[in-house]
Structures are given as C-alpha cells and as structure tokens.
Design an enzyme around this catalytic site. Structure first.
Site, PDB file in Angstrom:
ATOM      1  N   SER A 161       0.826  -1.209   0.000  1.00 33.81           N
ATOM      2  CA  SER A 161       0.000   0.000   0.000  1.00 33.81           C
ATOM      3  C   SER A 161       0.859   1.257   0.000  1.00 33.81           C
ATOM      4  CB  SER A 161      -0.914   0.010   1.231  1.00 33.81           C
ATOM      5  OG  SER A 161      -1.816  -1.065   1.192  1.00 33.81           O
ATOM      6  N   GLY A 176      -5.963  -3.364  -8.328  1.00 35.94           N
ATOM      7  CA  GLY A 176      -7.043  -2.424  -8.075  1.00 35.94           C
ATOM      8  C   GLY A 176      -6.524  -1.066  -7.643  1.00 35.94           C
ATOM      9  N   ASP A 228      -8.288  -6.884   4.241  1.00 40.70           N
ATOM     10  CA  ASP A 228      -7.276  -7.779   3.673  1.00 40.70           C
ATOM     11  C   ASP A 228      -6.844  -8.878   4.640  1.00 40.70           C
ATOM     12  OD1 ASP A 228      -7.243  -6.586   1.208  1.00 40.70           O
ATOM     13  OD2 ASP A 228      -5.487  -5.331   1.600  1.00 40.70           O
TER      14      ASP A 228
END
Length: 432
Positions: A22, A97, A310
C-alpha cells in the site's frame, strides 16, 4: 500455472517482512508527481508495484536508476514531472485495483485521452464512483458495458465531490492524489460511513511527506487547496502488516516466529492484526528488533473487519484452529476483490475439513483440531494462496495448492520465505 505440494511441518525462525504494498504504491505516485528526483527504497517489484511504476512511466515520468540489494529489495530513482504527458495511451493495470483506482483521476491531469485496461477480476471490479463524477463534470468516457477497458478524455475540475465510503477507499485516495494539482480548491464529502480509514490515513500521511496539505474533517469531509506542488523526497518503505499477518498466524499455530521490519508506530490499518490476535489469546512479545510470536491456544471472537478487510483470509485460518466460534462481520466488500474472498477461503478450507458457514457479509467459523490433506485452489488470489499455505501446518497429509504463483501479485518470495522457516515445499509447473 504453477502448483505447490506441501508436506505439513511447523514453521519456526525469523522472517523479514516485505515492504508495504500500500505504501509502495503511494510513494511511487507521490514521487512521480513531484518536479524533481526522489529515491524510493525497500521495494519489492511485485506485479502490482510494477503496474503502478509502468503506469506513471506511460504518463511521462522517468525511472532513471534502479538498484537491487542483497535481500532482493529495490531502490528506484524517479524523476517526476509537474505536467503529465501521455506517452502511451493504454495503461495496463494488470490485476492491481490500487493502480487502476489511483491512476484514473491522475490520468485526467494529462492533456490527452487515456485508456485503462486490466486482467482477471479487475476487468469487472466496480468503477461507478468515477463514472458518476465524469457524468457530472461532462468528461467523455467509454467502457465495455461498465467494465474495462475504460477510455477517459477530459480533465477533472475543482469541485465538491460526493463519494460513498463503503465501497472502496481507493476512489477517495485517487482523488486526494489528484485534486491538489487543480487550479482551485476542492472538497470531498463522504456520504456514508467510511470503511478502511487506515488506508486513507496512509494516503494522507504520504501526501504530507511529499509536501501536500489536506484538511481532514473527521473523515466526513476533506478540504483540498488547489495549485499545490509535490516536493521530491527520499523515502524507505516500511514492512507490511498485511503480509506480516501470515507469519504472525504461522507462529501461533506452528512454532515461535520472529517478524522483522514491522514498525509499531505505523499508520497501517492492518496493524490491527496484533490487537485481534491478543484478544484471541495469542502470545506476542515486542522486542527491539521485531515481534516474536509464540504457539498459542486461541479462542474464537467476533471480528469487525470493516477497517482491515485484507486480513480476512488469514484470520479465517486462525479462526479454524481456535476454540469455539469466530465470527467475521462487515466483510461484504470481500466479494469484489481478486476473488470473492468469503466464498473462496471458506470453500477451500471446507474441502479440508474446516467448518465454515458463509454469510452474506461475513463468515461463521467453528473451530476444529486439524485439517486433512488434499488439493485446493487459490482462485488466482494471492491472499488465498498464502492463507492456505499457512493452514497446511495443521493438515494431517500433504496439501497441494493449485495456481500457487498468484502470490507474485504482492509477495513474489512468499514460498521462498516459507521454505526458509522450515517449510517442505515442492513447486512445479502445471502448464496453461
């Protein structure tokens, strides 16, 4: 397509947790939008991170140096640019994504139209939030009946953006990257309860590191001044709690494992794995050089995963081997990930003797002593493959995981790290 055959064994030892995917996405994007050179270090060039790097290169950004260290981590030097230019009209987001949803609004900063493509489930993952914005502002766009490829022609305008908060925080992050570069102030109003606040915190934190100021009004509204400039910066990516969660659970159900390079002061939402594990009775020691996890008898609890979706695949594994019932709630968004993760993880574990009931927005997991061996499939989902790999420790016979190479999406060295902790893994190519 590859497969692994695992002979059950208790994992033990030390593992360096890979860098946060991330934060890697966010650092690369912020560096790319700065007018100057930035060094981003401690990167793993997984498929998702390659997708974001290549996307920014297609928008005129240069990667002028790449170095690799002895631990297979990369440092890249990015020469960002204030004015993006479309060098290649087609941006392939692969199955990422984050790449897709972050880059769609950023792509509108360039002068020319741009087309976004992808593979696998990404092609049909919802983008309605952006479509509604394009229609409101009069931007021309074309899709394949709502799916990729998506072609966008036009520039976003400074505006008041109304965005739902319970579909994906990636839409909000995409706007937060983009709106500071517009010529006037904008704001983003969140019209529902905001889920995955931790990911918004990561975006705001990275933006601040690169010189961008956003006013956060209790996660209900974000005020963004226009005409801001990204400041180049050297940045080292910290370890990833969402990946560390697999080894934390491995330590609980196997033997003691020390997880290195996890920052306890991190803003990562998936750091919640530590609190969840301790509530379930897991034994964790916090050392100066890492987190030491000991074998533990854990008990089922109710886990609200609205802020840490997640973690669901590996929490399902932990719940399977915990006493009593573990309930995972507020997890409906898991159905639009790389796989329908509620269905995929429950289906595959149930094949092995787990007792998991799939609910509309969660899972009800009844603890069992152990699992059988057999053949399971990752559903081409990296987190499902890794969770099943950790679950193999409690199998009574060999476990074969088909499509095991799906881990390359985020953690290419997962099976090597698994072996380094004593895992008995045989990998082979099954063909197409």
């Amino acid at each position: 397509m590859k497969a692994v055959r695992i002979t059950p064994n208790r994992l033990k030892g030390e593992v360096i947790i890979p860098p946060s995917k991330s934060m890697s996405h966010r650092a690369i994007i912020c560096a790319a939008l700065g007018d100057g050179k930035s060094k981003i270090s401690n990167l793993i060039m997984s498929k998702d991170i390659i997708a974001t790097t290549e996307a920014m290169k297609n928008l005129g950004v240069k990667v002028i140096d790449t170095k690799k260290d002895d631990n297979d981590k990369y440092e890249i030097t990015i020469e960002g640019r204030d004015d993006l230019k479309v060098l290649n009209e087609v941006i392939d987001c692969n199955e990422s994504g984050s790449t897709l949803r972050f880059l769609i609004p950023i792509g509108t900063l360039a002068d020319d139209k741009v087309t976004f493509t992808g593979k696998g489930k990404l092609v049909e993952r919802p983008l309605d939030t952006y479509y509604e914005i394009f229609e409101k502002q009069g931007l021309n766009y074309e899709t394949d009946d709502g799916n990729l490829p998506l072609t966008v022609d036009g520039k976003l305008k400074a505006d008041k953006y109304e965005v739902v908060g319970n579909v994906s925080s990636q839409f909000i992050s995409g706007l937060l990257f983009t709106l500071p570069k517009l010529n006037k102030a904008s704001n983003i109003a969140i019209t529902t309860n905001l889920e995955s606040k931790g990911y918004i915190d990561l975006t705001l934190d990275m933006l601040e590191k690169f010189g961008i100021k956003i006013e956060n009004k209790n996660y209900e509204e974000f005020k963004i001044d226009g005409n801001q400039r990204y400041t180049p910066k050297d940045y080292r990516v910290e370890g990833d709690f969402s990946q560390g969660a697999f080894w934390i659970v491995a330590g609980l159900i196997g033997d003691s494992i020390k997880c290195l390079d996890l920052d306890l002061a991190s803003k990562q939402g998936d750091k919640e794995i530590l609190e969840i594990v301790e509530k379930m009775g897991g034994k964790i020691e916090y050392k100066e050089d890492g987190i030491l996890v000991h074998p533990s008898e854990t008990n089922g609890i109710t886990i609200d995963v609205s802020q840490c979706p997640d973690l669901v695949p590996i929490l399902t594994v932990l719940g399977t081997f915990s006493k009593g019932v573990t309930k995972i709630v507020n997890a409906a968004r898991l159905r639009i990930k790389e796989s329908d993760r509620l269905k995929s993880i429950s289906t595959e574990l149930n094949k092995l003797g787990a007792n998991i009931i799939e609910l509309e927005d969660g899972l009800e997991i009844h603890g069992v002593e152990g699992l059988t061996g057999g053949v399971v499939n990752s559903w081409n989902d990296h987190r499902i493959a890794m969770a099943l790999g950790i679950g193999s420790m409690k199998c009574s016979g060999e476990l074969t995981i088909e499509n095991s190479s799906s881990v390359e999406k985020s953690y290419p060295s997962f099976w090597e790290d698994f072996k380094s902790l004593g895992g008995h893994v045989h990998e082979w190519n099954m063909g197409e």
